[in-house]
Design an enzyme around this catalytic site. Structure first.
Site, short mmCIF file in Angstrom:
data_model
loop_
_atom_site.label_atom_id
_atom_site.label_comp_id
_atom_site.label_asym_id
_atom_site.label_seq_id
_atom_site.Cartn_x
_atom_site.Cartn_y
_atom_site.Cartn_z
N GLY A 255 9.26 -27.78 1.39
CA GLY A 255 8.91 -27.40 2.75
C GLY A 255 10.16 -27.02 3.51
O GLY A 255 10.17 -26.07 4.30
N HIS A 289 12.38 -34.03 10.90
CA HIS A 289 12.68 -34.67 9.61
C HIS A 289 14.01 -34.18 9.06
O HIS A 289 14.88 -35.00 8.67
CB HIS A 289 11.54 -34.33 8.63
CG HIS A 289 11.71 -34.84 7.24
ND1 HIS A 289 10.91 -35.81 6.70
CD2 HIS A 289 12.58 -34.50 6.25
CE1 HIS A 289 11.28 -36.05 5.45
NE2 HIS A 289 12.30 -35.26 5.15
N GLU A 290 14.21 -32.87 9.03
CA GLU A 290 15.46 -32.33 8.48
C GLU A 290 16.64 -32.67 9.37
O GLU A 290 17.76 -32.89 8.88
CB GLU A 290 15.34 -30.81 8.30
CG GLU A 290 14.19 -30.37 7.42
CD GLU A 290 14.17 -31.05 6.05
OE1 GLU A 290 15.25 -31.32 5.50
OE2 GLU A 290 13.07 -31.32 5.54
#
Length: 831
Positions: A255, A289-290
């Site tokens: 993703g 998230h990243e």
């Protein structure tokens, strides 16, 4: 590239200490190779020997400390060196091959305009496909990159741009990072820039997506800025890698990937068609998230892959939390409860289950397999439980001490637990043993005795599956819900309870209390467990669920219901009846999408060929009712339409939408919705190769090519099936994404008679396919091509025979082992 064992990595780390990589890439030559000139400077134990990962197509020159090295020392993806000095300089000039599998330096030609795009993805052990390197996470180094590209290309890397002269790009050295985090993109990328709090921001996407990136840039930048602010509030060390760039690349396997200073996402996250609000929420969650990885994974990196959870569990938890706290997308914990946690629960009950923090991961092949719902979702759920126990102040204090102690270095589970224990004043060794070091999941069941209108006793019974006897302490919420005078269902009371590991905990606070219409364990979704309602509450769900005013509570109930069907405790017929009763009034789009997706999958596998049509019709009716109730142009309308397309057999209605007839008010039948309709028509035998080709001619884009591949594979035509199967298992020129989507379109429960014999071919052909493809591309193709709808004892026999073979590729072994366990459940449910 051969797998790297943990023992080899430990030995190599005892011999060498890497200082710098200077990499000069020339991507102007065309063809299937590029030039790579690398200078690797490292210290070593004098006189020692070691190896670097290196997979050249052709070596022009190779020297160590100025002395020529025989190219014959490169064998099976490794460059072997002997007689090392204390200070060493390796210089390699070589032609390297582009990839089409999403690993190494991936090369993609956009069918929309012929533009070429590159991205570098060295994870998990693919560094040697670009340069000779010591490819393991604890040998960090500074990277200095130069690139020669066509003059009209854009190039970006982890480092800051120092100079550009036509097609020559020079970038500043980075801070010390692991090899798998070094990245680069190049091509005619469309660029948007901004700045926030002194941090330069940039977005990149293919030229064909320029107008779509422009339309999405404001939301992406806003999410990025809000998340940066929130992380700066939480962490003492500010974002540590200079600029914050985000690139959206074609055919990206993950993703997204957390490369420091240059995060790369799959470019489907720049939608060209209308999407739902939950899909935008998903993108915001991935951005957060990243960004969390910039601290957990990039600033402080796991020493070896057995501590993968230090990267992924923390990013999953903090990404969900920060997106909810800092952006307009406040429903991320609802999404986590119904979608992400279900992924973890399923992975944790399969034969391949493993602890969140396994004691040992033997090699990089085993490490790749642990990028699953356990390392992500279960780990995040466990962290959510830990924060509830320790308190947020102690938790964040421990994290900041951890960052301070290990910045730009590596750390282990013991390092983090030590910091959290010191900050909280609690010994976390017992908690870590049962939650991180032991696999599988507990089930919590409500056990209720009533005395008239009151509770005589409420207890929570905890069980563990056979072979995994661990019971765990849990902190859970318990919600009591009643029907209100206005007809809605509201939470009358919420309490929190500590469950010990005895197996049965009486909730003394509820003894003698007025009984509720519905008692919900894990209200608020604090713990990680399978939840089962008491008989009275379960019986009340069909009437009460549509009226419940709390989306997270609804998500917990739906998740528990779906899980009970997966386990065969409740029949799929009961599930589709509940979907028809409760889903048409659902206002949380992610719940609609996830319930329809999960229910459709269960119908396809758990219903028999005789009962499936009626079950599918109920799903279609539910989607149709939701469509009628949804405001025109809303996310709910789009979710309902997608669900209806996937379950209806009304060919005339679908064809009418393609022709612009009787289209629901407010619905845009855009390119991707047209392809979804075409796909369903192909499955139903109401399309043809000519029709698909005509649709592709009208939409000759990256997405159009991918949709066309899936549609062709779905046609109930023997020639189309043979062509699709051959492409997946034998065509090495087929890119990672096209192979995956061709496989995804192949198996259809409507076509089982036509597919006779292909189950046997799967087990015969897949071992060879694993030699045609590699890594994550091979894993995804093997999963998508599995005959999961050919539910029979014969399919299980074929799986058992393959699993009995020695020397089976470990990725294929895991895919088959887990898919076979899913089929075991499906057969049991069919009775």
């Amino acid at each position: 590239m051969p797998t790297l064992t943990r023992a080899e990595a430990a030995e190599r780390a005892s011999v060498v200490d890497v200082e710098t990589y200077s990499v000069d890439l020339d991507v102007t030559e065309g063809g299937d190779t590029f030039r790579s000139r690398a200078v690797v400077r490292f210290r070593a134990r004098a006189g020692a020997a070691t190896f670097l990962e290196f997979e050249p197509a052709e070596i022009t020159s190779l020297t160590l400390n100025g002395v020529a090295v025989d190219p014959g020392t490169v064998r099976d993806g490794r460059l072997w060196l002997t007689g090392l000095a204390e200070e060493n300089e390796l210089v390699a000039d070589a032609a390297m091959r582009y990839s089409i599998d999403g690993e190494g330096l991936h090369r993609y030609t956009d069918p929309a305009d012929g533009n070429v795009y590159l991205y570098q993805h060295l994870f998990i052990n693919n560094g040697g496909r670009v340069l000779p390197c010591f490819d393991q996470p604890d040998l960090k180094a500074s990277w200095q990159v130069s690139v020669t590209a066509p003059a009209d290309w854009t190039v970006a890397t982890n480092g800051t741009l120092v100079s550009r002269d036509g097609g020559r790009w020079e970038f500043a050295p980075t801070r010390r990072i692991s090899t798998y985090l070094a990245s680069m993109i190049a091509g005619r990328y469309h660029v948007r820039t901004d700045e926030h709090d002194g941090i330069p921001l940039a977005l990149y996407a293919r030229a064909a997506l320029a107008e779509h990136l422009d339309a999405e840039a404001a939301d992406i930048f806003e999410v990025t800025k809000r998340c940066l602010d929130r992380f700066h509030e939480m962490f003492d060390i500010r974002y540590p890698f200079g600029h914050y760039q985000q690139a959206f690349a074609p055919e990206f396997n993950f993703g997204a990937m957390e490369y420091p200073g240059l995060v790369v996402f799959r470019d489907e996250m720049i939608p060209r068609s209308v999407v739902t609000e939950s899909e935008r929420e998903h993108r915001a969650n991935v951005i957060a998230h990243e960004m969390a990885h910039q601290w957990f994974g990039d600033l402080v990196t796991m020493a070896w892959w057995d501590d993968l959870w230090l990267n992924e569990s923390f990013a999953e938890y903090l990404g969900t939390r920060v997106a909810a706290e800092a952006t307009r997308y406040r429903g991320t914990w609802t999404t986590f409860a119904i979608h992400r946690k279900a992924w973890g629960l399923r992975a944790d009950q399969r034969p391949s289950t493993h602890p969140v923090a396994p004691a040992e991961v033997t090699d990089t092949d085993a490490a790749l397999l642990n990028f699953d719902g356990i390392s992500y979702a279960k780990g995040a759920a466990v962290l959510k439980q830990l924060v509830a126990w320790l308190g947020d102040e102690a938790f964040l204090s421990g994290l900041n001490a951890h960052f301070e102690a290990h910045a730009y270095g590596n750390a282990t589970l013991a390092d983090l637990l030590g910091a959290l224990s010191k900050a909280s004043g609690r010994d976390l060794s017992g908690w870590a043993e049962v939650w991180l070091r032991r696999a599988q999941v507990n089930t919590l069941r409500a056990e209720v005795r009533r005395d008239g209108a009151n509770y005589a006793e409420v207890a929570v019974v905890q069980t563990a599956p056979d072979g995994f006897p661990t019971l765990r302490p849990h902190r859970i919420g318990i919600g009591l819900f009643d029907r209100a005078a206005d007809g809605t269902v509201v939470r009358r009371r919420h309490i929190e309870a500590e469950l010990d590991a005895s197996g049965r905990t009486v909730i003394a606070e509820l003894t003698g209390a007025p009984a509720a219409d519905l008692l919900l364990l894990n209200d608020g979704d604090l713990t990680y467990a399978k939840i089962r309602l008491d008989a009275g509450s379960a019986a009340a769900v069909p009437a009460l669920l549509p009226l419940l005013d709390d989306s997270l509570a609804r998500a917990v109930i739906w998740a528990a219901t779906l899980d009970a069907v997966v386990d065969g405790e409740r029949p799929v017929a009961e599930l589709v009846t509940l979907v028809l009763a409760a889903l048409p009034t659902e206002t949380e789009v992610v719940i609609v999408e996830d319930v329809l997706r999960a229910a459709r999958g269960l119908v396809d596998r758990y219903a028999t060929p005789q009962t499936r049509p009626a079950a599918l019709e109920l799903l279609a009716q539910a989607a149709d009712r939701l469509l009628a109730a949804s405001p025109p142009g809303s996310s709910g309308q789009l979710a309902a339409v997608r669900g209806l397309i996937g379950s209806t057999v009304d060919v005339a209605r679908l064809r009418g939408w393609l022709a612009g007839e009787n289209v629901p008010a407010g619905l845009t039948v855009d390119a991707d919705l047209r392809w979804l309709v075409q796909y369903r028509l192909a499955v139903l035998g109401a399309s043809s190769t000519g029709t698909i080709d005509a649709e592709l001619e009208a939409d000759n884009s990256a997405s159009g090519q991918q949709w066309a591949a899936r549609c062709r594979a779905a046609l109930p035509d023997p020639a189309a099936k043979e062509a699709a199967w051959t492409a997946v298992v034998a065509d090495g020129s087929l890119s990672n994404r096209l192979a995956e989507l061709t496989a995804a379109g192949f198996w259809q429960p409507e076509q089982l008679d036509l597919l006779t014999g292909y189950a046997e071919r799967y087990f015969a052909d897949m071992p060879e396919m694993m030699r045609v493809r590699s890594g994550m591309s091979a894993e995804k193709a093997a999963m998508a091509a599995y005959p999961d709808v050919a539910v029979s004892a014969r399919t299980r026999q074929l799986a058992a025979a393959l699993l009995a073979r020695t020397g089976l590729n470990p990725i294929l072994r895991r895919v088959v082992q887990d898919a076979d366990d899913d089929m075991r459940r499906a057969l049991a449910a069919r009775g």
